[in-house]
Scaffold this motif. Structure first.
Motif, PDB file in Angstrom:
ATOM      1  N   ALA A 214       0.759  -1.153  -0.213  1.00 34.77           N
ATOM      2  CA  ALA A 214       0.306   0.154   0.214  1.00 34.77           C
ATOM      3  C   ALA A 214       1.123   1.033   0.046  1.00 34.77           C
ATOM      4  N   VAL A 215       1.643   1.071   0.945  1.00 38.43           N
ATOM      5  CA  VAL A 215       2.319   2.319   0.758  1.00 38.43           C
ATOM      6  C   VAL A 215       3.392   2.374  -0.559  1.00 38.43           C
ATOM      7  N   THR A 216       3.989   1.206  -1.224  1.00 36.75           N
ATOM      8  CA  THR A 216       5.050   1.187  -2.164  1.00 36.75           C
ATOM      9  C   THR A 216       4.333   1.937  -3.257  1.00 36.75           C
ATOM     10  N   ILE A 217       2.832   1.855  -3.192  1.00 33.09           N
ATOM     11  CA  ILE A 217       1.412   1.591  -4.471  1.00 33.09           C
ATOM     12  C   ILE A 217       1.654   3.822  -4.543  1.00 33.09           C
ATOM     13  N   ALA A 218       1.561   3.632  -2.964  1.00 35.08           N
ATOM     14  CA  ALA A 218       1.251   5.816  -2.880  1.00 35.08           C
ATOM     15  C   ALA A 218       2.530   6.270  -3.433  1.00 35.08           C
ATOM     16  N   THR A 219       3.430   5.357  -2.828  1.00 30.87           N
ATOM     17  CA  THR A 219       5.046   6.097  -2.976  1.00 30.87           C
ATOM     18  C   THR A 219       4.736   6.207  -4.586  1.00 30.87           C
ATOM     19  N   GLY A 220       4.959   5.497  -5.402  1.00 32.21           N
ATOM     20  CA  GLY A 220       4.665   5.425  -6.870  1.00 32.21           C
ATOM     21  C   GLY A 220       3.581   6.207  -7.577  1.00 32.21           C
TER      22      GLY A 220
END
Length: 514
Positions: A214-220
């Motif tokens: 979730a954090v990684t997708i939000a970062t992307g």
């Protein structure tokens, strides 16, 4: 600190390291200025971009070193090599403290390119050891963060070094030398202890990775949005830093749960032992079940790779596939310039952001669909990605800035996916015991392709400049890279065929995987 908490801290440290390790991804943003600094031709500029890739030829040395040396030392060696490679270039080219010949600068670029291999090797090995069951996901996520490097360095330069194009170019060299070394020094202590948990709850690991996704997708999404929409560079950089700090919530959460579990166990000391033994048995069964899912075809020593037909097929696939995407990125500055597009740094940030998503996508699908019989194997996924890259190169034959942005984003996504998939496929086909050396040998195809395919692009560029009758070596017009784009599309088609061959040769192995 318990091993379970430590391995999550280690994974967060790997994310930070990889997010600043892709120093070569920022090359297109300052390549045109570097060409002017050194007063060199397009051919010599291609040799410099090749030098960074050529450093990967000796990448296998980092794999051998990782077998005999502590991983923090391997990490620091990588940071030091990059510091020397980029730092001496900065002092010579920008500060004029001493004069270096073109061949000496080439050697320093080679050294800087080799530094990436050392940091990558340490990161991959720590990820595999820390999460042996979920190694594909752990390695994939850490590899995806390297796709952010171009975006991060571009944002820092825009925030602090963008008074002129010349200062921006000097900023890239300075950052490439200092930032990875500082990152290695800060994160090395986290890798000094064995981070592999002796036992763990499958539920905790699952929740940890879901939160991380979730954090990684939000970062992307944030990276892509700030690449396309105008925003103050400093605020964009602050947002990136906050997103990089967000994964720390996982180890802190695991530690909090351990403390709460310990307190509950003290309150129920008489009822604790039997349930604990039962839970431990269930965890071991879960561990064995999950381990069976992620198998390897065979363990192959790096000295015996050359005897394997699968290796040569895979080597060719990497040479004509991911390497071509990298060559495109190396030439992105000149491609944009030849088409009259001045937003080179925006294109670099865009390709970096979409490359981040591309590297993440295989891990995301594998984690949530690995038990689904419709989940495609690595060779099939690579073949699909390569076909999409063929379409992207052909799309670039259309004279339009919009098409340039779309194609750059597409190539970023699918090149990133190929990079992530290749890490997994190396482990699947040749095992994990010698992964550090084996994968660096496969990656050794990059300098071969970088030199040959980049040289072809430089020749087409020079011929285009001669056609224009220009004597400054610059080419403007669609024809500057037209033949090159068709050539790159043909190479990607060959790679797609090789991916299909690799699947057919190993379909029995892949059909046995759930």
């Amino acid at each position: 600190m318990s091993p379970n908490v430590l391995r999550w801290f280690s994974l967060v440290a790997l994310l930070w390291l990889q997010s600043i390790n892709g120093t070569n991804l920022s090359f297109p943003a300052y390549s045109s200025q570097l060409k002017e600094f050194l007063s060199i031709s397009q051919f010599k500029l291609n040799y410099l971009s090749f030098a960074s890739d050529a450093g990967k030829v000796l990448g296998f040395i980092s794999g051998i070193a990782a077998v005999h040396l502590p991983l923090p030392l391997v990490l620091l060696a990588g940071g030091s090599l990059g510091f020397a490679g980029y730092g001496l270039q900065y002092l010579s080219i920008v500060k004029k403290m001493f004069t270096l010949s073109f061949y000496q600068i080439w050697g320093l670029s080679f050294l800087a390119g080799n530094s990436i291999c050392w940091i990558n090797t340490a990161c991959y090995i720590v990820a595999i050891k820390s999460f042996p069951v979920n190694r594909q996901v752990a390695v994939g996520i850490t590899a995806s963060y390297q796709g952010l490097s171009g975006k991060i360095y571009t944002d820092i330069v825009h925030a602090f070094f963008y008074s002129s194009q010349r200062e921006a170019a000097s900023g890239y060299l300075l950052l490439n030398s200092l930032v990875p070394l500082v990152g290695c020094v800060v994160t090395a202590p986290m890798l000094m202890r064995e981070a592999k948990a002796t036992s763990y709850s499958s539920r905790d690991v699952k929740m940890g990775f879901i939160f991380l996704f979730a954090v990684t997708i939000a970062t992307g999404i944030y990276a892509v949005a700030t690449s396309l929409l105008p925003a103050p560079a400093v605020l964009v950089l602050v947002g990136i830093v906050l997103f990089l700090l967000a994964p720390l919530a996982i180890p802190f959460g695991v530690r909090l749960e351990e403390v709460m579990t310990c307190r509950r166990s003290q309150q129920k000391v008489y009822d604790f032992e039997a349930p604990f033994e039962e839970d431990e048995k269930e965890e071991e069964e879960e561990f064995d079940d999950e381990k069976a899912i992620i198998g390897v075809k065979e363990e192959v020593e790096w000295t015996k790779l050359w005897k394997k037909l699968d290796f040569w097929t895979y080597f060719g696939l990497y040479l004509f596939g991911p390497t071509v995407g990298l060559v495109f990125m190396n030439n992105l500055g000149q491609i944009a310039e030849s088409r009259g597009c001045a937003a080179t740094s925006s294109l670099v940030a865009l390709s970096s952001s979409f490359g981040f998503f591309g590297r993440l996508l295989p891990s995301l699908l594998d984690y949530f669909l690995s038990r689904n019989k419709y989940m495609p194997s690595c060779p099939v996924s690579m073949a699909v990605s390569l076909v999409a890259m063929v379409a992207s190169f052909l799309l670039l034959l259309i004279d339009s800035d919009v098409v340039l942005y779309i194609s750059t984003a597409m190539i970023g996504v699918f090149s990133g996916a190929l990079t992530s998939l290749s890490v997994t496929m190396t482990a699947e086909l040749f095992g994990t015991k010698h992964f550090g050396v084996n994968h660096n040998i496969v990656v050794g195809s990059i300098p071969i392709g970088s030199f040959a395919f980049g040289l072809f692009a430089a020749k087409g560029y020079r011929d285009g400049a001669a056609f224009d009758g220009r004597f400054d070596g610059k080419c403007y017009g669609m024809y500057c890279f037209q033949t090159t784009l068709i050539f790159w599309a043909m190479l990607s088609s060959v790679a797609a065929v090789l991916a299909a061959v690799l699947y057919l040769r190993n379909r029995k192995f892949y059909s046995q995987k759930p």
